[in-house]
Design an enzyme around this catalytic site. Sequence first.
Site, short mmCIF file in Angstrom:
data_model
loop_
_atom_site.label_atom_id
_atom_site.label_comp_id
_atom_site.label_asym_id
_atom_site.label_seq_id
_atom_site.Cartn_x
_atom_site.Cartn_y
_atom_site.Cartn_z
N SER A 125 0.83 -1.20 0.00
CA SER A 125 0.00 0.00 0.00
C SER A 125 0.88 1.26 0.00
CB SER A 125 -0.97 -0.04 1.19
OG SER A 125 -1.98 0.94 1.07
N ASP A 180 -10.48 -4.53 -3.89
CA ASP A 180 -9.88 -3.57 -2.96
C ASP A 180 -10.76 -2.33 -2.84
OD1 ASP A 180 -8.24 -1.74 -1.59
OD2 ASP A 180 -6.42 -2.56 -2.48
N HIS A 212 -8.11 -5.26 0.20
CA HIS A 212 -6.89 -4.50 0.50
C HIS A 212 -6.07 -5.30 1.51
CE1 HIS A 212 -4.41 -0.98 0.20
NE2 HIS A 212 -4.36 -0.85 1.51
#
Length: 232
Positions: A125, A180, A212
């Site tokens: 991320s 996600d 995610h």
Amino acid sequence: MAAAMKVLNLQKNIVCQTGKHTASVIFLHGSGDTGEGVCSWIQDLIGNGLVFPHIRMVFPTAPPRPYTPMMGQMSTVWFDRHRISPDVPDHMESVDIMCEHLNRLIEEEVSSGIPKNRIILGGFSMGGAMAMQVAYRHHLSVAGVAALSAFLNNDSAVYKAVKEANSPLPELFLCQGGKDPLVMPEWVKQTHRMMDGSGVPCQFHFFPKMYHEMCVQELELLRTWILKKLPS
């Protein structure tokens, strides 16, 4: 500004190699996490799958800072964002400050005898976005860059850097989940298109049912890629 640029000794969680140390992977956590947290997450998914005979795994922790998407609350983030969207400029002040800190971390590995072409930068991320900033703007001789569920802003300084590069570019290993809810799949696909179109060698793996998060299959692919880039 002088105080802000004071280089920090970043806290880090280290998973040592089981034999002679000849390569390193520096892996950056996502927003609000820690080096210890992402290391434990990986171990929960694949046990000792990212323990290598010759590669040291380094999981640093970002220092707490006010984070605009959380209404200015303190969080362990690598940089600030105007908002979580590719349609905003990079928050260059915070990005560049953290590049300086991570440059020092890379130099620590080099000082220990590991050449840059035996170092991989990666992250999940926000950590993946930070890894791309550091590698493609400052360390083009690293062995590779891994960005899991990560994207670059549409006018990111990274794109300018790779277009102006006069040396070979490290391969980018990108992964993204189709479900996600935080990092939209199209944002990562656009990052892939932009990097590939700018001459960056890319691998892109898409997991239609992944949210995610990281998954076992993704990390097994990452392990194979790491060993290809950093053979014993």
